[in-house]
Design an enzyme around this catalytic site. Structure first.
Site, PDB file in Angstrom:
ATOM      1  CG  ASP A   1      -0.348  -0.045   2.517  1.00  0.00           C
ATOM      2  OD1 ASP A   1       0.894  -0.111   2.580  1.00  0.00           O
ATOM      3  OD2 ASP A   1      -1.076  -0.002   3.537  1.00  0.00           O
TER       4      ASP A   1
ATOM      5  CG  ASP B   1       0.508  -4.204   2.055  1.00  0.00           C
ATOM      6  OD1 ASP B   1       0.779  -5.154   2.814  1.00  0.00           O
ATOM      7  OD2 ASP B   1       1.253  -3.208   1.912  1.00  0.00           O
TER       8      ASP B   1
ATOM      9  CD  GLU C   1       0.988  -1.279   7.993  1.00  0.00           C
ATOM     10  OE1 GLU C   1       0.770  -0.484   8.938  1.00  0.00           O
ATOM     11  OE2 GLU C   1       1.364  -0.915   6.864  1.00  0.00           O
TER      12      GLU C   1
ATOM     13  CD  GLU D   1       8.292  -0.280   7.185  1.00  0.00           C
ATOM     14  OE1 GLU D   1       7.284  -0.955   6.927  1.00  0.00           O
ATOM     15  OE2 GLU D   1       8.526   0.839   6.683  1.00  0.00           O
TER      16      GLU D   1
HETATM   17  O1  KIV Z   1       3.482  -1.250   1.615  1.00  0.00           O
HETATM   18  C1  KIV Z   1       4.649  -1.641   1.463  1.00  0.00           C
HETATM   19  O2  KIV Z   1       5.286  -1.403   0.439  1.00  0.00           O
HETATM   20  C2  KIV Z   1       5.260  -2.397   2.558  1.00  0.00           C
HETATM   21  C3  KIV Z   1       6.739  -2.598   2.500  1.00  0.00           C
HETATM   22  C4  KIV Z   1       7.400  -1.340   2.894  1.00  0.00           C
HETATM   23  C5  KIV Z   1       7.176  -3.760   3.316  1.00  0.00           C
HETATM   24  O3  KIV Z   1       4.592  -2.792   3.461  1.00  0.00           O
END
Ligand code: KIV
Length: 284
Positions: free
Chosen positions: A52, A91, A123, A190
């Site tokens: 995302d 995501d 997340e 992260e």
């Molecule tokens: O949204 C994204 O690109 C991510 C990466 C930074 C791991 O979650």
């Protein structure tokens, strides 16, 4: 991890990714939002994440919170079209899974059914263990994401390294164990202190994928536009520029502008030539 039988590419599965924990070679992961980029990355990557981050990288948003499920699904479809070997993970965007495991299940089902991707990423640590459990019990493979959680951050000042205090490190370790136990097949870590990411990697039985974490992680991921030097100079310390594509674009566009203005472009090589027909002017 190259999966090929004869000349036919076979897509890497989430089970293959999970099995990497026992291999010496780290997973190569990058983000992809478009079919063409996915096509270029596919030969080199084990996992492509339709992240995302596209909200900021492609759409110029201040954070990732404005990204919608439809956006993720459209870009997920594009990345699936462009790739044939890499495991594609999409995501779950902000606001589509936090209310309840049922909400998460409905959103994840749409992503899986409409894109055909290998799994979803969300997340959150221990607090999201019941959600992960629900998705996994409905055969939806999940990558968990702990440490810095961009969806919880409203502007750049919120992007801070995680796990500096003992308490924070303890919490990260608990988060990792909780999402592992809930059934996540991999964990993105992260922007954390490196030693805690290394400890988590040694503790959990599923692969960890680091971004600003530790070389000991079982894989590494970066935002493709960051590592290619497309997103500008203000990138986090954990980004290494492997190219400076913005500079090449800038030079190419300046030359194009100059050639258009001086009528050097298009030249004969770019034209469909044949003797001009004698056209009659239409009587008005
Ligand atoms: O949204 C994204 O690109 C991510 C990466 C930074 C791991 O979650």
């Amino acid at each position: 991890m190259h999966k090929k039988t004869d000349d036919t590419a076979i897509r890497i599965t989430t089970n293959d990714i999970r099995a990497v924990k026992t291999l010496a070679e780290p997973l190569v992961c990058l983000t992809a939002y478009t079919a063409r980029i996915a096509q270029i990355l596919d030969a080199h990557c084990d996992l492509l994440l339709v992240g995302d981050t596209m909200g900021m990288v492609l759409y110029g948003m201040d954070n990732t919170r404005g990204v919608t499920l439809d956006m993720m699904i459209n870009h997920g479809k594009a990345v699936m079209r462009g790739s044939e070997k890499a495991c594609v993970i999409v995501d779950m965007p902000f606001g589509t899974y936090e209310s309840s495991p049922e909400q998460a299940l409905a959103s994840a089902r749409r992503i899986m059914e409409e894109t055909g991707c290998g799994g979803v990423k969300l997340e959150g640590g221990a607090a999201f263990a019941p959600t992960i459990q629900t998705l996994v019990s409905h055969d939806i493979p999940v990558v968990a994401h702990i440490g810095l959680l961009p969806q919880s951050v409203e502007d750049a000042s919120g992007f801070k390294v995680q796990g500096k205090s003992n308490d924070d490190q303890q919490q990260l370790l608990e988060d990792a164990k909780a999402v592992e136990e809930a059934g996540a097949f991999a964990i993105v870590i992260e922007a954390t202190i490196d030693s805690v990411a290394a400890l988590i990697t040694r503790t959990v039985s599923v692969p960890t994928i680091g971004i600003g974490a530790s070389p000991e992680c079982d894989g590494q991921i970066l935002v493709t536009e960051d590592m290619l030097g497309i997103t500008g100079d203000h990138v986090p310390k954990f980004v290494k520029h492997y190219a400076q594509i913005s500079e090449d674009i800038e030079k190419a566009v300046a030359l194009y502008a100059q050639e258009v203005r001086t009528r050097a472009f298009p030249d004969i090589k770019n034209l469909y030539t044949q003797p001009a027909a004698r056209l009659k002017e239409k009587a008005s």
